[in-house]
Design a protein around this motif. Structure first.
Motif, PDB file in Angstrom:
ATOM      1  N   SER A  70       3.861   0.697   2.614  1.00 21.16           N
ATOM      2  CA  SER A  70       3.667  -0.268   3.687  1.00 21.16           C
ATOM      3  C   SER A  70       3.336  -1.615   3.054  1.00 21.16           C
ATOM      4  CB  SER A  70       2.515   0.201   4.580  1.00 21.16           C
ATOM      5  OG  SER A  70       2.084  -0.865   5.378  1.00 21.16           O
ATOM      6  N   PHE A  71       3.935  -2.669   3.564  1.00 22.57           N
ATOM      7  CA  PHE A  71       3.644  -3.990   2.993  1.00 22.57           C
ATOM      8  C   PHE A  71       3.860  -5.079   4.042  1.00 22.57           C
ATOM      9  CE2 PHE A  71       8.013  -2.807   2.090  1.00 22.57           C
ATOM     10  CZ  PHE A  71       8.742  -3.893   2.537  1.00 22.57           C
ATOM     11  N   ASP A  72       3.335  -6.249   3.759  1.00 17.30           N
ATOM     12  CA  ASP A  72       3.519  -7.385   4.663  1.00 17.30           C
ATOM     13  C   ASP A  72       4.655  -8.257   4.160  1.00 17.30           C
ATOM     14  OD1 ASP A  72       1.480  -6.508   6.171  1.00 17.30           O
ATOM     15  OD2 ASP A  72      -0.026  -7.889   5.354  1.00 17.30           O
ATOM     16  N   LEU A  73       5.494  -8.677   5.107  1.00 16.27           N
ATOM     17  CA  LEU A  73       6.634  -9.523   4.772  1.00 16.27           C
ATOM     18  C   LEU A  73       6.377 -10.894   5.374  1.00 16.27           C
ATOM     19  CD1 LEU A  73       9.234  -8.995   3.267  1.00 16.27           C
ATOM     20  CD2 LEU A  73      10.371  -8.653   5.442  1.00 16.27           C
ATOM     21  N   THR A  74       6.534 -11.948   4.563  1.00 22.10           N
ATOM     22  CA  THR A  74       6.158 -13.268   5.065  1.00 22.10           C
ATOM     23  C   THR A  74       7.213 -14.314   4.728  1.00 22.10           C
ATOM     24  OG1 THR A  74       4.494 -14.994   4.919  1.00 22.10           O
ATOM     25  CG2 THR A  74       4.857 -13.703   2.951  1.00 22.10           C
ATOM     26  N   ASP A  75       7.272 -15.378   5.529  1.00 22.17           N
ATOM     27  CA  ASP A  75       8.050 -16.555   5.145  1.00 22.17           C
ATOM     28  C   ASP A  75       7.104 -17.746   5.013  1.00 22.17           C
ATOM     29  OD1 ASP A  75       7.513 -16.985   7.770  1.00 22.17           O
ATOM     30  OD2 ASP A  75       9.575 -17.256   8.412  1.00 22.17           O
ATOM     31  N   ASN A  76       5.846 -17.423   4.722  1.00 28.82           N
ATOM     32  CA  ASN A  76       4.764 -18.409   4.586  1.00 28.82           C
ATOM     33  C   ASN A  76       4.352 -19.039   5.897  1.00 28.82           C
ATOM     34  OD1 ASN A  76       4.499 -17.873   1.939  1.00 28.82           O
ATOM     35  ND2 ASN A  76       5.291 -19.831   1.186  1.00 28.82           N
ATOM     36  N   ALA A 114       0.849  -1.184   0.000  1.00 29.03           N
ATOM     37  CA  ALA A 114       0.000   0.000   0.000  1.00 29.03           C
ATOM     38  C   ALA A 114       0.879   1.227   0.000  1.00 29.03           C
ATOM     39  CB  ALA A 114      -0.914  -0.008   1.226  1.00 29.03           C
ATOM     40  N   ARG A 115       0.697   2.090  -1.019  1.00 29.25           N
ATOM     41  CA  ARG A 115       1.466   3.329  -1.041  1.00 29.25           C
ATOM     42  C   ARG A 115       0.670   4.385  -0.308  1.00 29.25           C
ATOM     43  NH1 ARG A 115       5.953   2.463  -4.374  1.00 29.25           N
ATOM     44  NH2 ARG A 115       5.614   0.484  -5.406  1.00 29.25           N
ATOM     45  N   VAL A 116       1.296   4.983   0.684  1.00 28.59           N
ATOM     46  CA  VAL A 116       0.593   5.945   1.510  1.00 28.59           C
ATOM     47  C   VAL A 116       0.822   7.347   0.965  1.00 28.59           C
ATOM     48  CG1 VAL A 116       0.207   6.671   3.897  1.00 28.59           C
ATOM     49  CG2 VAL A 116       1.124   4.390   3.404  1.00 28.59           C
ATOM     50  N   SER A 117      -0.251   8.101   0.870  1.00 31.96           N
ATOM     51  CA  SER A 117      -0.273   9.518   0.474  1.00 31.96           C
ATOM     52  C   SER A 117       0.696   9.864  -0.657  1.00 31.96           C
ATOM     53  CB  SER A 117      -0.031  10.423   1.691  1.00 31.96           C
ATOM     54  OG  SER A 117       1.228  10.118   2.273  1.00 31.96           O
ATOM     55  N   ASP A 118       1.784  10.540  -0.349  1.00 32.29           N
ATOM     56  CA  ASP A 118       2.611  11.169  -1.383  1.00 32.29           C
ATOM     57  C   ASP A 118       3.410  10.211  -2.267  1.00 32.29           C
ATOM     58  OD1 ASP A 118       4.246  10.371   0.602  1.00 32.29           O
ATOM     59  OD2 ASP A 118       5.333  12.252   0.853  1.00 32.29           O
ATOM     60  N   GLY A 119       3.324   8.919  -2.003  1.00 34.11           N
ATOM     61  CA  GLY A 119       3.948   7.972  -2.934  1.00 34.11           C
ATOM     62  C   GLY A 119       5.315   7.485  -2.514  1.00 34.11           C
ATOM     63  N   VAL A 176       5.730  -4.082   7.393  1.00 35.12           N
ATOM     64  CA  VAL A 176       6.895  -3.212   7.271  1.00 35.12           C
ATOM     65  C   VAL A 176       6.449  -1.857   6.722  1.00 35.12           C
ATOM     66  CG1 VAL A 176       9.134  -2.899   6.131  1.00 35.12           C
ATOM     67  CG2 VAL A 176       8.411  -5.186   6.845  1.00 35.12           C
ATOM     68  N   ASN A 177       6.915  -0.775   7.382  1.00 32.88           N
ATOM     69  CA  ASN A 177       6.712   0.584   6.864  1.00 32.88           C
ATOM     70  C   ASN A 177       8.041   1.103   6.352  1.00 32.88           C
ATOM     71  OD1 ASN A 177       4.034   0.670   7.490  1.00 32.88           O
ATOM     72  ND2 ASN A 177       4.296   1.844   9.378  1.00 32.88           N
ATOM     73  N   PHE A 178       7.990   1.792   5.228  1.00 33.65           N
ATOM     74  CA  PHE A 178       9.240   2.300   4.658  1.00 33.65           C
ATOM     75  C   PHE A 178       8.969   3.585   3.897  1.00 33.65           C
ATOM     76  CE2 PHE A 178      12.218   2.290   0.934  1.00 33.65           C
ATOM     77  CZ  PHE A 178      13.382   2.550   1.648  1.00 33.65           C
ATOM     78  N   GLU A 179       9.927   4.507   3.994  1.00 34.35           N
ATOM     79  CA  GLU A 179       9.827   5.741   3.220  1.00 34.35           C
ATOM     80  C   GLU A 179      11.139   5.919   2.476  1.00 34.35           C
ATOM     81  OE1 GLU A 179       8.835   9.213   5.428  1.00 34.35           O
ATOM     82  OE2 GLU A 179       8.802  10.479   3.645  1.00 34.35           O
ATOM     83  N   GLY A 180      11.094   5.887   1.148  1.00 33.86           N
ATOM     84  CA  GLY A 180      12.320   6.055   0.382  1.00 33.86           C
ATOM     85  C   GLY A 180      12.215   5.383  -0.972  1.00 33.86           C
ATOM     86  N   ILE A 181      13.367   5.253  -1.606  1.00 30.49           N
ATOM     87  CA  ILE A 181      13.382   4.681  -2.957  1.00 30.49           C
ATOM     88  C   ILE A 181      13.570   3.175  -2.887  1.00 30.49           C
ATOM     89  CG2 ILE A 181      14.614   4.683  -5.165  1.00 30.49           C
ATOM     90  CD1 ILE A 181      15.414   7.673  -4.201  1.00 30.49           C
ATOM     91  N   LEU A 182      12.688   2.453  -3.543  1.00 31.72           N
ATOM     92  CA  LEU A 182      12.763   0.992  -3.546  1.00 31.72           C
ATOM     93  C   LEU A 182      13.617   0.516  -4.712  1.00 31.72           C
ATOM     94  CD1 LEU A 182       8.989   0.495  -2.846  1.00 31.72           C
ATOM     95  CD2 LEU A 182      10.805  -0.273  -1.330  1.00 31.72           C
ATOM     96  N   PRO A 183      14.338  -0.605  -4.554  1.00 33.31           N
ATOM     97  CA  PRO A 183      15.142  -1.121  -5.670  1.00 33.31           C
ATOM     98  C   PRO A 183      14.260  -1.587  -6.833  1.00 33.31           C
ATOM     99  CG  PRO A 183      15.176  -2.642  -3.806  1.00 33.31           C
ATOM    100  CD  PRO A 183      14.488  -1.404  -3.334  1.00 33.31           C
ATOM    101  N   GLN A 231       9.781  -0.700  11.274  1.00 34.14           N
ATOM    102  CA  GLN A 231      10.039   0.588  10.623  1.00 34.14           C
ATOM    103  C   GLN A 231      11.377   0.499   9.907  1.00 34.14           C
ATOM    104  OE1 GLN A 231       7.739   2.804  10.538  1.00 34.14           O
ATOM    105  NE2 GLN A 231       6.400   2.257  12.265  1.00 34.14           N
ATOM    106  N   ALA A 232      11.329   0.371   8.586  1.00 36.10           N
ATOM    107  CA  ALA A 232      12.556   0.136   7.820  1.00 36.10           C
ATOM    108  C   ALA A 232      13.194   1.445   7.391  1.00 36.10           C
ATOM    109  CB  ALA A 232      12.250  -0.715   6.588  1.00 36.10           C
ATOM    110  N   SER A 233      14.519   1.478   7.471  1.00 40.85           N
ATOM    111  CA  SER A 233      15.237   2.644   6.971  1.00 40.85           C
ATOM    112  C   SER A 233      15.866   2.333   5.610  1.00 40.85           C
ATOM    113  CB  SER A 233      16.327   3.051   7.961  1.00 40.85           C
ATOM    114  OG  SER A 233      17.159   1.949   8.233  1.00 40.85           O
ATOM    115  N   GLU A 234      15.881   1.051   5.248  1.00 43.19           N
ATOM    116  CA  GLU A 234      16.492   0.649   3.986  1.00 43.19           C
ATOM    117  C   GLU A 234      15.819  -0.638   3.516  1.00 43.19           C
ATOM    118  OE1 GLU A 234      20.473  -0.826   4.355  1.00 43.19           O
ATOM    119  OE2 GLU A 234      21.087  -0.014   2.409  1.00 43.19           O
ATOM    120  N   VAL A 235      15.540  -0.724   2.229  1.00 41.03           N
ATOM    121  CA  VAL A 235      14.967  -1.960   1.683  1.00 41.03           C
ATOM    122  C   VAL A 235      15.834  -2.426   0.512  1.00 41.03           C
ATOM    123  CG1 VAL A 235      13.026  -2.972   0.445  1.00 41.03           C
ATOM    124  CG2 VAL A 235      12.600  -1.505   2.412  1.00 41.03           C
TER     125      VAL A 235
END
Lengths: 50, 153, 224
Positions: free
Chosen positions: B75-81, B66-71, B87-94, B116-120
Motif C-alpha cells: 500500500s502506498f500514497d500516490l501524489t502529484d504534489n 507499507a508492505r502488508v503481511s505476506d509481502g 493505492v493498494n496493490f497485490e502482485g509483482i512490482l517492476p 485498488q490497483a490490478s497492475e502497477v
C-alpha cells in the motif's frame, strides 16, 4: 568480462535487443547488395541472348 | 512554374492540410481516450471515470510504502504534489518501483476513495546520468523535483 | 558504408563498454543506443519519403520515385527495431512489454504506413502507377509524424518525454550522450548507403533498354 556480459542482471534483455538489431541491420545491407548483383546478372544474360 | 504544376502543388497541399485538419479534429474529439492516465488532482476533482477501471499516474510518496503481511500486498500514497491518492496493490512490482519514483497504476477507485490497483507500471523520466552524478545532484538539492509530465494537463 | 561502420563500432563500444550505468535503470538503459537512433530514423526516413513524394507528384521527377521506393523497406526496418527494442526495454523497466499509450500506438501506425506502401508497390503491374499511388499514401500518412513526435507532450503517456529536445541542455549525461550521437550518425550514413545501393538497382531496371546500361553492363560483365 562475465560481469560485463551479465549487464548488471539485465543481460537477458540487453543482448537479445542488440541481437535483433544486428540481424536487421546486416540483413538490409546484404539483401540490397545481393539484389543488385542478381539483377545485374539477369540483365547481362538477357542482353547476351539478344 | 507552369499551370499544370501549380494545380498539382495545390492538390498536394490540400491533401496535407485536409489530413492535418481532420487529424486535429479527431484527436481533439478523443482527447480523453488518449490520456494514458489521470493525475491524483484530476481523480480528486472527479474527472476520472467512476465504477470503471482507469489508470492513475503520479509519484510514490516518500515514506508511504507499507508492505502488508505476506509481502506481496503493498500500500502506498500516490501524489502529484497537490493531491494524494492511496493505492493498494497485490502482485509483482517492476524493478524501477521505489519511493519518489513515477508510476502508473491500473485499477478502480473503491467507495472509501482508495485505489485498488490490478497492475502497477513504472514510468521513468527522461534523465539519464551515472550514479555518482545523481548522488552529487541529490546532495545539492534535497527536494524531489516534480517532472513536468506529471502535472495536470 | 565504411564511415557508417566506423561510427557504429565506436558508438557500440562507447555505449556498451565505456558509458557508465544509469543511476535508476542500471545497465538496462544501454538499449537506448539502438532504440533511440532507430526511432529517430523511422521519423526521418518517413519525412524524407514524404518530401520526395511531393516532388514526384508535383514535378514528376523520376529519381524521387526511385528514392521513395528504395527507402520504404529501410524505414519499415527501423520502425520495427524501435518497437522491438523498446518492448524489450519496457519489460524490465516499466513492467510490461507493451501499452496502448499515444506514443507507442502512433509508432505502430507508422509501421503499418510503411508496410502499406510496400504492399502497394507489388499490387500494381505498372511501376509508375504504383509509385504515384504510394506517394499519395505517404503524403496522407505524414500527419502521423508530428503526432508521434509530440505525443509525449500533448497527452499523458507511459513513455517518457524526449531527453534531447534542446541541444544546449539535454537531460542525458555527456558520457552517455556521445555514443548516442555516434550511433545516430552511423544510422543515417547506413541508411543513405543502403538506399543508394537499392537506387542503383532500380535505375538499372528503369533504364534497362537504354544504350548506356547495355554498354556498361557488357563491359563490366566481362570482368566478373
Amino acid at each position: 568480462m562475465i560481469e560485463w556480459l551479465a549487464m548488471g542482471g539485465y543481460g537477458k534483455f540487453v543482448w537479445p535487443a542488440y541481437a535483433i538489431w544486428l540481424v536487421v541491420i546486416v540483413y538490409n545491407y546484404v539483401s540490397a547488395k545481393a539484389d543488385e548483383k542478381k539483377y545485374k546478372h539477369e540483365l547481362i544474360k538477357r542482353l547476351r541472348l539478344k | 512554374m507552369n499551370a499544370q504544376r501549380k494545380k498539382r502543388l495545390a492538390i498536394v497541399s490540400l491533401i496535407i492540410l485536409g489530413m492535418g485538419a481532420s487529424a486535429g479534429l479527431i484527436l481533439t474529439a478523443f482527447e480523453k481516450n488518449l490520456l494514458y492516465f489521470y493525475s491524483p488532482t484530476q481523480v480528486s476533482k472527479g474527472e476520472a471515470p467512476v465504477g470503471k477501471p482507469f489508470r492513475i499516474g503520479g509519484i510514490v510518496k516518500i515514506n508511504s510504502v507499507a508492505r502488508v503481511s505476506d509481502g506481496l500486498k503493498v500500500s502506498f500514497d500516490l501524489t502529484d504534489n497537490k493531491q494524494t491518492v492511496t493505492v493498494n496493490f497485490e502482485g509483482i512490482l517492476p524493478d524501477l518501483f521505489r519511493e519518489g519514483q513515477g508510476i502508473v497504476a491500473n485499477g478502480k477507485l473503491d467507495n472509501t476513495g482508495i485505489f485498488q490497483a490490478s497492475e502497477v507500471l513504472a514510468k521513468h523520466d527522461e534523465n539519464y546520468m551515472p550514479p555518482e552524478v545523481a548522488e552529487a545532484l541529490a546532495n545539492s538539492e534535497s527536494d524531489i523535483e516534480m517532472p513536468h509530465s506529471y502535472g495536470t494537463q | 558504408m565504411g564511415f557508417a561502420l566506423i561510427c557504429f563500432i565506436s558508438g557500440l563500444i562507447g555505449g556498451l563498454v565505456l558509458a557508465p550505468a544509469d543511476y535508476q535503470q542500471g545497465d538496462s538503459f544501454r538499449i537506448i543506443y539502438i532504440h533511440v537512433p532507430a526511432a529517430w530514423m523511422s521519423l526521418f526516413i518517413y519525412t524524407f519519403m514524404a518530401i520526395n513524394a511531393a516532388i514526384l507528384l508535383i514535378w514528376r521527377v523520376k529519381i524521387s520515385e526511385i528514392i521513395i521506393r528504395s527507402s520504404a523497406i529501410l524505414g519499415a526496418s527501423f520502425t520495427f527495431l524501435a518497437l522491438a527494442t523498446g518492448s524489450i526495454w519496457g519489460k524490465p523497466m516499466w513492467g510490461t512489454w507493451w501499452v496502448w499509450d499515444a506514443r507507442l500506438t502512433s509508432e505502430l501506425i507508422l509501421l503499418f504506413l510503411y508496410l502499406g506502401f510496400i504492399a502497394l508497390q507489388s499490387a500494381f503491374e505498372d511501376r509508375r502507377i504504383a509509385a504515384k499511388t504510394g506517394a499519395v499514401l505517404v503524403l496522407v500518412g505524414v500527419v502521423n509524424i508530428p503526432i508521434i513526435k509530440y505525443s509525449v507532450e500533448w497527452w499523458s503517456t507511459l513513455h517518457q518525454p524526449a531527453s534531447i529536445s534542446k541541444l544546449d541542455a539535454p537531460s542525458i549525461h555527456i558520457d552517455m550522450l556521445i555514443p548516442l550521437l555516434l550511433m545516430a550518425i552511423a544510422c543515417k550514413a547506413y541508411f543513405f548507403s543502403v538506399m543508394l545501393i537499392r537506387c542503383r538497382r532500380e535505375i538499372l531496371a528503369y533504364e534497362s533498354n537504354t544504350a548506356w546500361v547495355k554498354e556498361t553492363l557488357i563491359r563490366n560483365g566481362d570482368h566478373t
